[in-house]
Design a protein around this motif. Sequence first.
Motif, PDB file in Angstrom:
ATOM      1  N   LEU A 158       5.882   8.145   2.990  1.00 32.60           N
ATOM      2  CA  LEU A 158       5.070   9.139   2.572  1.00 32.60           C
ATOM      3  C   LEU A 158       5.411  10.198   3.302  1.00 32.60           C
ATOM      4  CD1 LEU A 158       1.833   7.105   1.975  1.00 32.60           C
ATOM      5  CD2 LEU A 158       3.435   7.428   0.126  1.00 32.60           C
ATOM      6  N   GLY A 199       0.883   3.969  -3.116  1.00 33.94           N
ATOM      7  CA  GLY A 199       0.510   5.301  -2.614  1.00 33.94           C
ATOM      8  C   GLY A 199       1.625   6.452  -2.950  1.00 33.94           C
ATOM      9  N   ASN A 200       2.748   5.643  -3.137  1.00 32.40           N
ATOM     10  CA  ASN A 200       4.049   6.562  -3.421  1.00 32.40           C
ATOM     11  C   ASN A 200       4.617   6.627  -4.668  1.00 32.40           C
ATOM     12  OD1 ASN A 200       5.559   8.788  -2.328  1.00 32.40           O
ATOM     13  ND2 ASN A 200       7.195   7.529  -1.425  1.00 32.40           N
ATOM     14  N   GLY A 238       0.851  -1.200  -0.193  1.00 32.10           N
ATOM     15  CA  GLY A 238      -0.010  -0.025  -0.040  1.00 32.10           C
ATOM     16  C   GLY A 238       1.112   1.072   0.108  1.00 32.10           C
TER      17      GLY A 238
END
Length: 81
Positions: free
Chosen positions: A64, A48-49, A44
């Motif tokens: 993040l 997300g990054n 995840g």
Amino acid sequence: MNELRAERLQVMLSPEELSALDDFRFKYRMPTRAAAVRELLRLGLAAGNGVDAGAGVKSSEYGLFNRGPDGHTQADAPQEE
């Protein structure tokens, strides 16, 4: 994997979430629920990054939140007025 894990995290899951976690765990033959949760977090965070967080990559290298191995950086410190 002989990483030091000094922090404990307790998470409450619904029956559906627990079932999904167990399905993931068994599909990928993971030894424990904790291992499955760590892998899902890694995936995840990487998604997300937009960073490849493969094996051997420390979370501080793809996190993040502009943090290094020592925690918050100076940029994260609250500003005094």
